[in-house]
Design an enzyme around this catalytic site. Structure first.
Site, short mmCIF file in Angstrom:
data_model
loop_
_atom_site.label_atom_id
_atom_site.label_comp_id
_atom_site.label_asym_id
_atom_site.label_seq_id
_atom_site.Cartn_x
_atom_site.Cartn_y
_atom_site.Cartn_z
CE LYS A 79 7.09 -11.28 4.79
NZ LYS A 79 7.23 -9.93 4.47
CB SER A 154 6.35 -8.45 8.09
OG SER A 154 6.64 -8.34 6.50
CB SER A 178 8.86 -6.47 5.41
OG SER A 178 7.90 -5.99 6.39
N1 GLN Z 1 7.04 -2.63 9.35
C1 GLN Z 1 6.34 -2.28 8.35
C2 GLN Z 1 4.90 -2.32 8.75
O1 GLN Z 1 4.53 -2.74 9.87
C3 GLN Z 1 6.58 -2.58 7.15
C4 GLN Z 1 5.80 -3.90 6.61
C5 GLN Z 1 6.20 -4.50 5.41
O2 GLN Z 1 7.36 -4.07 4.87
N2 GLN Z 1 5.62 -5.72 4.97
O3 GLN Z 1 3.88 -2.20 7.83
#
Ligand code: GLN
Length: 487
Positions: A79, A154, A178
């Site tokens: 990532k 994400s 994420s």
């Molecule tokens: N979807 C969650 C957010 O928007 C989690 C994001 C993540 O785990 N980095 O914050």
């Protein structure tokens, strides 16, 4: 040999026996990536030259009989919020578009020491803020099962890369789901370890008390193998815990007799898609048929999790992202009148809309006169959420439920409705608030042919039980063997 159709276990065996070389393996994935073009668009940077150089070195070491690491010759999609020395690390943001780290994250070093091949840097929501990868300022990533859908987020790039067989392994980060949510949307295994299990050194911070790095693979064995490599103490992250790392992949096949599975009733609440409900309940029946003791449990504070998470995550983000002012770090505007204006213009140009929204929410939640009402209160509710888990883990070994209330949604469907997008995290974020490990494993398909994930959760540092329970289900089913037919 169908290299890109193989599991990590099969690839390692084939390379050990000499039937394929590490260069063959890396080249096969690089060919898939270039054949994909931008259909899936999983990568922000493809590290062709660097990857082939490492693969060549692995083959050289093997031919000389030198010892090799446990991921020797396996390509990994990393990532793009994880620092890789000499290789751009953008966080999918204009702010860091030109950032080439002068150092490696701890996990990058661990991967390189294990002789893994970093094949590319995967797309994400800008600064990991989002659930669809649509917040990337740099490109769109599509779901390999239906290119009109998002891969989740994400860590959407890492999940899509593994699902589309552009890499056998992926590394992601999980602050509120994420890793697990995109794994569920893309039909792969995604594992978020216990907070403190993996060092966050060199992970570009979003919300430091929630962020944790973890693994993606097409099967549980691959995810376990990768976790063994990533996990371990590192004194450059003060929250990294000094505990031995179990040999997860070695114990994976050991039978779990008398497993106690708790079914979280709150995760089957309002808004759950009918196909998700049916598939996950059928998956839980598989545990019953294997002799597990299945009972219904309640996590009563779940209804506060989304609000609590967004207050804490945004508060921490507003502080972490203060450093991007165009002087210390990040993009600097070209046109400005004075120093203050330069900060403002740099941040206005460098950050996208979602990042700005969260900084504003966080600054508000922390502001004088409000911080007791919002930030402090959310910390108290966080404790209650953790207490819920502590209590249920006195009687069960793992918790089971859907990873996400719905299968993948369509690109553009939720972008104008941030609240609805935030609600899609309802099943995943409690684990981050409590710091416990969780995994999403393939557990079926919707009537539209989109993957459905089952989430399993365990008590802190019980990754071994978590992975064995996941493997127990995987052995009985073949959802993880299904591949998307691209184009
Ligand atoms: N979807 C969650 C957010 O928007 C989690 C994001 C993540 O785990 N980095 O914050």
């Amino acid at each position: 040999m169908d290299i890109t159709g193989s599991t990590t276990g099969q690839l390692l065996k084939a390379m050990q026996s000499g039937s394929v070389s590490a260069v063959d393996v890396t080249q096969a994935y690089l060919d898939e990536i270039s054949a994909d073009g931008e259909t899936i668009g999983a990568f922000l940077t493809v590290n062709s030259e660097g990857a082939l150089a490492v693969a060549t070195e692995v083959d050289r070491k093997r031919s000389r009989g030198e010892p090799l690491g446990r991921l020797a010759g396996l390509p990994v999609a990393v990532k793009d919020n994880i620092c890789t020395k000499g290789l751009a690390t953008t966080c999918a943001s204009r702010m860091l578009e030109n950032f080439v780290p002068p150092y490696d994250a701890h996990v990058t070093t661990q991967l390189l020491n294990a002789d893994a091949v970093i094949i590319g840097k995967a797309n994400l929501d800008e600064f990991a803020m989002g659930s669809s990868t649509e917040n990337s300022a740099l490109k769109v990533t599509r779901n390999p099962w239906d290119t009109d859908c998002t891969p989740g987020g994400s860590s959407g790039g890492s999940a899509a890369a593994v699902a589309a067989r552009l890499a056998p392994l992926g590394v992601g980060s999980d602050t509120g789901g994420s890793i697990r949510q995109p794994a569920s949307f893309c039909g792969v295994v995604g594992l978020k370890p216990t907070y403190g299990r993996v060092s966050r050194y060199g992970l570009i911070a979003f919300a430091s008390s929630l962020d944790q790095i973890g693994s993606f693979a097409t099967d549980v064995t691959g995810a376990a193998l990768l976790l063994e490599t990533l996990a371990g103490h590192d004194n450059r992250d003060s929250t990294s815990v000094d505990r031995p790392v179990p040999n997860y992949s070695a114990t994976l096949e050991q039978p779990l007799t008398g497993l106690r599975v708790g079914v979280v009733s709150e995760f089957f609440g309002e808004g759950i898609d009918a196909d998700v409900d049916t598939s996950v309940k059928a998956a839980i029946d598989v545990y019953r048929s294997l002799g597990a003791e299945v009972s219904e449990v309640s996590l009563p504070h779940t209804k506060y999790a989304v609000a609590t998470y967004y207050l804490i995550a945004c508060s921490e983000a507003s502080s972490n992202l203060a450093r991007y002012d165009g002087v210390h770090y990040g993009h600097r505007a070209e046109q400005f009148e004075n120093m203050i204006d330069m900060y403002a213009a740099s941040r206005a140009e460098g950050f996208g809309a979602e990042v700005k929204r969260r900084i504003m929410l966080g600054v508000f939640a922390l502001s004088e006169g409000y911080s007791d009402q919002y930030y402090l209160k959310s910390l108290k509710v966080r404790r209650l959420i953790r207490n819920d888990f502590d209590l249920v883990f006195e009687n069960v070994d793992v918790l089971a439920g859907p990873t996400c209330p719905t299968p993948a949604f369509r690109i553009g469907e939720l972008v104008d409705d941030p609240l609805k997008m935030y609600l899609s995290d309802i099943c995943t974020i409690s684990a981050n608030l409590a710091g416990i490990p969780g995994v999403s494993i393939p557990a079926g398909f919707s009537s539209d042919g989109l993957p459905i994930g089952m989430q399993l959760l365990a008590a802190p540092f019980e990754e071994e039980t978590l992975l064995r329970a996941a493997r127990m289900y995987e052995r009985e089913t073949d959802w993880h063997r299904k591949r998307p037919s691209l184009g």
